[in-house]
Enzyme design. Structure first.
Site, PDB file in Angstrom:
ATOM      1  N   ARG A 117       0.889  -1.169   0.000  1.00 13.12           N
ATOM      2  CA  ARG A 117       0.000   0.000   0.000  1.00 13.12           C
ATOM      3  C   ARG A 117       0.915   1.203   0.000  1.00 13.12           C
ATOM      4  O   ARG A 117       1.772   1.343   0.863  1.00 13.12           O
ATOM      5  CB  ARG A 117      -0.870  -0.032   1.263  1.00 13.12           C
ATOM      6  CG  ARG A 117      -1.663   1.225   1.543  1.00 13.12           C
ATOM      7  CD  ARG A 117      -2.853   1.298   0.598  1.00 13.12           C
ATOM      8  NE  ARG A 117      -3.846   2.257   1.013  1.00 13.12           N
ATOM      9  CZ  ARG A 117      -3.750   3.574   0.856  1.00 13.12           C
ATOM     10  NH1 ARG A 117      -2.669   4.110   0.341  1.00 13.12           N
ATOM     11  NH2 ARG A 117      -4.731   4.355   1.237  1.00 13.12           N
ATOM     12  N   ARG A 147      -1.406  -4.791   5.352  1.00 19.31           N
ATOM     13  CA  ARG A 147      -0.640  -4.578   4.119  1.00 19.31           C
ATOM     14  C   ARG A 147       0.653  -3.836   4.448  1.00 19.31           C
ATOM     15  O   ARG A 147       0.685  -2.989   5.342  1.00 19.31           O
ATOM     16  CB  ARG A 147      -1.451  -3.769   3.105  1.00 19.31           C
ATOM     17  CG  ARG A 147      -2.706  -4.476   2.644  1.00 19.31           C
ATOM     18  CD  ARG A 147      -3.542  -3.591   1.773  1.00 19.31           C
ATOM     19  NE  ARG A 147      -4.011  -2.430   2.539  1.00 19.31           N
ATOM     20  CZ  ARG A 147      -4.932  -1.573   2.107  1.00 19.31           C
ATOM     21  NH1 ARG A 147      -5.459  -1.716   0.917  1.00 19.31           N
ATOM     22  NH2 ARG A 147      -5.311  -0.561   2.865  1.00 19.31           N
ATOM     23  N   GLU A 149     -11.426   3.970  -4.927  1.00 17.66           N
ATOM     24  CA  GLU A 149     -11.608   2.514  -4.949  1.00 17.66           C
ATOM     25  C   GLU A 149     -12.157   2.058  -6.300  1.00 17.66           C
ATOM     26  O   GLU A 149     -12.813   2.827  -6.999  1.00 17.66           O
ATOM     27  CB  GLU A 149     -12.573   2.097  -3.836  1.00 17.66           C
ATOM     28  CG  GLU A 149     -12.118   2.473  -2.443  1.00 17.66           C
ATOM     29  CD  GLU A 149     -10.780   1.885  -2.054  1.00 17.66           C
ATOM     30  OE1 GLU A 149     -10.536   0.706  -2.351  1.00 17.66           O
ATOM     31  OE2 GLU A 149      -9.983   2.614  -1.446  1.00 17.66           O
TER      32      GLU A 149
END
Length: 163
Positions: free
Chosen positions: A40, A105, A48
């Protein structure tokens, strides 16, 4: 890209790009361990691409329909795909105090072989906005880049005035 000396950084290489997640995330493969890592990007947030809680939250905050936000997310992802290729080598730079996000992440700056930083490209070209849920060293710079992209109607700002 510059990093202040106060912050401690970790550099990981050799890595290659194996997959794209969205406009602010990719999958890298560590060539030493052969493990894949979801990255990320530090300091940026792209719209998104699929239905999720975040799209609903963004829809309420921006007053833009979720369908438009997802289309902007696809444009952001497509721009990222135009910048790099599967198999490209890169280096991951991480700030020691912020290694993972709340979803597990790996957070990082993705530095390409030519020295360009994907995080910076995405925000300078108007396909992402500053993300301050996790402080990163470059956040103040990313806020400047964002304003310049917005003023110059770059990237997504050629379609809308906020996201």
């Amino acid at each position: 890209m510059y990093f202040k000396a106060i912050t401690s950084f970790i550099e990981k290489k050799p890595l290659i790009i194996t997959r794209f997640v969205d406009g602010d995330g990719i999958i890298l493969k560590d060539l030493n361990t052969k493990k894949e890592i979801e990255i990320r990007f530090y300091g940026i947030d792209a719209p998104e691409i699929s239905k999720c809680k975040k799209v609903n939250k963004d829809e309420k905050e921006t007053m833009l329909p979720a369908s438009l936000l997802r289309e902007l997310g696809r444009k952001s992802l497509n721009f990222l795909i135009e910048q790099i290729n599967i198999g490209d080598k890169c280096t991951l730079v991480q700030e020691k105090q912020n290694l993972k996000d709340k979803y597990g992440r790996t957070l990082g700056y993705v530095v390409m072989e030519d020295g360009s930083v994907l995080n910076e490209i995405m925000i300078k070209e108007g396909y992402a906005k500053p993300y301050n849920d996790f402080y990163c060293e470059m956040l103040p710079k990313y806020q400047e880049y964002y304003l310049q992209a917005k003023i110059n109607k770059k990237g997504l700002f050629s379609i809308i005035d906020h996201f």
